[in-house]
Write a protein that holds these residues in place. Structure first.
Motif, PDB file in Angstrom:
ATOM      1  N   GLU A  88     -19.344  -4.536 -54.378  1.00 47.68           N
ATOM      2  CA  GLU A  88     -18.307  -5.589 -54.294  1.00 47.68           C
ATOM      3  C   GLU A  88     -17.736  -5.525 -55.888  1.00 47.68           C
ATOM      4  OE1 GLU A  88     -22.632  -7.709 -54.599  1.00 47.68           O
ATOM      5  OE2 GLU A  88     -21.375  -5.932 -53.673  1.00 47.68           O
ATOM      6  N   ASN A  89     -18.585  -4.854 -56.872  1.00 44.09           N
ATOM      7  CA  ASN A  89     -17.863  -4.853 -58.123  1.00 44.09           C
ATOM      8  C   ASN A  89     -17.496  -3.386 -58.435  1.00 44.09           C
ATOM      9  OD1 ASN A  89     -18.058  -7.428 -58.773  1.00 44.09           O
ATOM     10  ND2 ASN A  89     -19.963  -7.450 -59.306  1.00 44.09           N
ATOM     11  N   THR A 119     -14.668   0.135 -57.782  1.00 48.32           N
ATOM     12  CA  THR A 119     -13.554   0.213 -57.097  1.00 48.32           C
ATOM     13  C   THR A 119     -13.463   1.791 -57.136  1.00 48.32           C
ATOM     14  OG1 THR A 119     -12.452   0.095 -59.640  1.00 48.32           O
ATOM     15  CG2 THR A 119     -12.393  -1.734 -58.170  1.00 48.32           C
TER      16      THR A 119
END
Length: 212
Positions: free
Chosen positions: A55-56, A58
Motif C-alpha cells: 500500500e506504500n 508504487t
C-alpha cells in the motif's frame, strides 16, 4: 517488464542506519517511484527479514525490488545498535536517471516563478496526506502527525530556503530556526522535482505538485 539494474554500494563494514543507501537511479520510472518495506534486525544486529508493504509502494519492477531486498540483507549494524531485535518501516526512492545530474535550462529557470505561491502536495507516499500552503514569504504544512510553519526566502530563480519558525510536536522543537535548502532540478507539467538538504542528513529528492 524491462530489466533494470540498480547501482548499489555493497556494505562490507558495520554501519549506522543513516548510511543505508535510500535513493536509486533507474530508467524505468517517469519521475520518482517508491518501495516501502518492513525490515527486521536480529540479535546479531543484521537485517534478516525484509517484507514489501504494497500500500506504500508504487514501483512496479519486481526484479529490481528483489535486488533491493537482497541488498538490505547484507546490512550489518554496529554490535550495540539500538535497532536490534525489532522491525521497522523504511521507504526507498527509485528516481529517473535524468535527474541524477539534472540542470535546468535557461528556459526552465523562468518557469520556477509559478511555484512561489499556491497550494501543493507531495507525491511521496510518506507524506501523501500532508497539506501545503505557500505564500511568497511563508509556508504552512499540516498532516495528522506533523504541523510546521516556515519562513520562505528565494535565493535564486529556482532555489529557496525554508526556515522553521513553528512546530506542533514537542519532539520537533529542535528544528526551530533550522534551514532546509531546496533546489528545483526538474520542471513538470504542474509541479517540480527538488533536492532538499537539512542539517547533516542525507540529501532528499522529491516531487511536489501544484494543486491550486
Amino acid at each position: 517488464m524491462r530489466k533494470t539494474f540498480i547501482v548499489i554500494f555493497i556494505l562490507t563494514t558495520t554501519i549506522n542506519y543513516s548510511q543505508v543507501q535510500k535513493i536509486f537511479y533507474v530508467d524505468d520510472v517517469k519521475t520518482i517511484d517508491y518501495v516501502t518495506v518492513r525490515f527486521c534486525v536480529n540479535d546479531s544486529a543484521r537485517i534478516d527479514k525484509v517484507t514489501v508493504i504494497p500500500e506504500n509502494t508504487t514501483y512496479k519492477n519486481k526484479e529490481t525490488t528483489q535486488q533491493l531486498i537482497e541488498y538490505l540483507k547484507t546490512v550489518q549494524y554496529y554490535e550495540n545498535s539500538k535497532l536490534k531485535n525489532n522491525c521497522y518501516p523504511s521507504t526507498f526512492e527509485f528516481v529517473n536517471k535524468k535527474y541524477e545530474q539534472q540542470k535546468l535550462s535557461e528556459m526552465d529557470l523562468g518557469k520556477c516563478k509559478k511555484f512561489r505561491k499556491g497550494k501543493f502536495k507531495y507525491l511521496d507516499v510518506r507524506y501523501k496526506d500532508t497539506k501545503i500552503k505557500r505564500t511568497r514569504k511563508k509556508q504552512f504544512e499540516v498532516s495528522e502527525d506533523f504541523k510546521a510553519k516556515y519562513d520562505v526566502k528565494w535565493t535564486s530563480d529556482c532555489e529557496y530556503d525554508m526556515i522553521y519558525t513553528k512546530v506542533r510536536e514537542k519532539e520537533n522543537k529542535y528544528l526551530l530556526g533550522k534551514t532546509i535548502k531546496v533546489k528545483i532540478i526538474g520542471i513538470l507539467d504542474n509541479g517540480y522535482i527538488y533536492l532538499a538538504d537539512l542539517l547533516n542528513k542525507p540529501t532528499v529528492i522529491g516531487e511536489m505538485q501544484l494543486i491550486k
